[in-house]
Scaffold this motif. Structure first.
Motif, mmCIF file in Angstrom:
data_model
loop_
_atom_site.group_PDB
_atom_site.id
_atom_site.type_symbol
_atom_site.label_atom_id
_atom_site.label_comp_id
_atom_site.label_asym_id
_atom_site.label_seq_id
_atom_site.Cartn_x
_atom_site.Cartn_y
_atom_site.Cartn_z
ATOM 1 N N ASN A 12 1.041 -1.209 0.165
ATOM 2 C CA ASN A 12 0.221 0.390 -0.186
ATOM 3 C C ASN A 12 1.042 1.463 0.141
ATOM 4 O O ASN A 12 1.763 1.311 0.301
ATOM 5 C CB ASN A 12 -0.489 -0.200 1.148
ATOM 6 N N ARG A 45 0.786 5.222 0.112
ATOM 7 C CA ARG A 45 -0.044 6.533 1.394
ATOM 8 C C ARG A 45 0.184 7.199 -0.195
ATOM 9 O O ARG A 45 1.341 8.165 -0.126
ATOM 10 C CB ARG A 45 -0.248 6.910 1.637
ATOM 11 N N TYR A 101 -4.659 5.150 -0.237
ATOM 12 C CA TYR A 101 -4.029 4.219 -0.664
ATOM 13 C C TYR A 101 -4.277 3.423 -1.724
ATOM 14 O O TYR A 101 -5.469 3.256 -2.459
ATOM 15 C CB TYR A 101 -4.450 3.301 0.863
ATOM 16 N N ARG A 142 -2.625 0.767 -4.099
ATOM 17 C CA ARG A 142 -2.644 -0.955 -3.866
ATOM 18 C C ARG A 142 -1.448 -1.626 -4.579
ATOM 19 O O ARG A 142 -2.021 -1.310 -6.101
ATOM 20 C CB ARG A 142 -3.777 -1.811 -3.541
#
Ligand SMILES: [Zn+2]
Length: 202
Positions: A163, A165, A198, A200
């Motif tokens: 992840n 951010r 986030y 992914r």
């Protein structure tokens, strides 16, 4: 994974990142929205952010006042460091290998032809001055500009990318939605916002 499909997407992305106007199909110029293109190929991670300038500096004409020039300069300076807006896990051990900051793409929504022939008609300007002046006001209202930021990283442990951010929403409240295209072994399109910032990888 369907290799043909991947290759096709890569070609499409290539077109998007090299053409000034070609991106419009995938990245329509919408204030409040921006596009993130992320490709992980082996240890090479490339991330491109493309956003209407409105989201980041609050205007889209060429900077005129000292304040506008300072805004652009501050943005370009801050964006030199990717950690300013993107939090890549340290465990992935990524180091920045190249960065291209703030390429301006001016989008003139209706006046393409006018621009292309500008040089040819330069000598006529004096005669048309009054007329052009009138048109100038509406042309200004149609003035739009995208800013583009390209980063390339070398990641020693890309398997630790999970992840990531995106901190842009904290810094630029005018940005409300980010469309992230993520291409790794698989590909996906993700919509990020302040509540789900986030991106992914898996
Ligand atoms: Zn605009």
């Amino acid at each position: 994974m369907n290799r043909a499909k991947l290759a096709c997407t890569a070609t499409l992305l290539g077109m998007v990142t090299t053409g000034v106007y070609a991106q419009s199909s995938l990245a329509p110029h919408v204030h409040g929205e921006a596009l993130l293109e992320t490709v992980l190929e082996g240890q090479v991670l490339t991330i491109t952010l493309q956003s209407p300038a409105m989201n980041l500096v609050g205007f889209e004409h060429a900077p005129e006042t000292e304040q506008e020039k300072a805004s652009i300069k501050a943005l370009e300076s801050a964006m030199q460091a990717p950690e300013y807006w993107i939090e890549i896990p340290t465990s992935a051990d990524c180091s920045l290998s190249s960065v291209e900051i703030g390429q301006h793409h001016e989008l003139s929504l209706e006046a393409h032809d006018e621009h292309e022939h500008e040089d040819e008609h330069e000598h006529e300007h004096e005669h048309e001055h009054e007329h052009e002046h009138e048109e100038g006001a509406s042309a200004q209202a149609d003035e739009h500009m995208d800013l583009r930021f390209d980063y390339s990283f070398l990641c020693a442990s890309p398997e630790n990318l999970d992840n990531v951010r995106i901190a842009l929403f904290d810094r630029y409240p005018a940005l409300t939605s980010l469309t992230a295209q993520v291409i790794t072994q698989t590909q996906s399109v993700q919509t990020l916002n302040a509540n789900t910032p986030y991106m992914r990888f898996k």
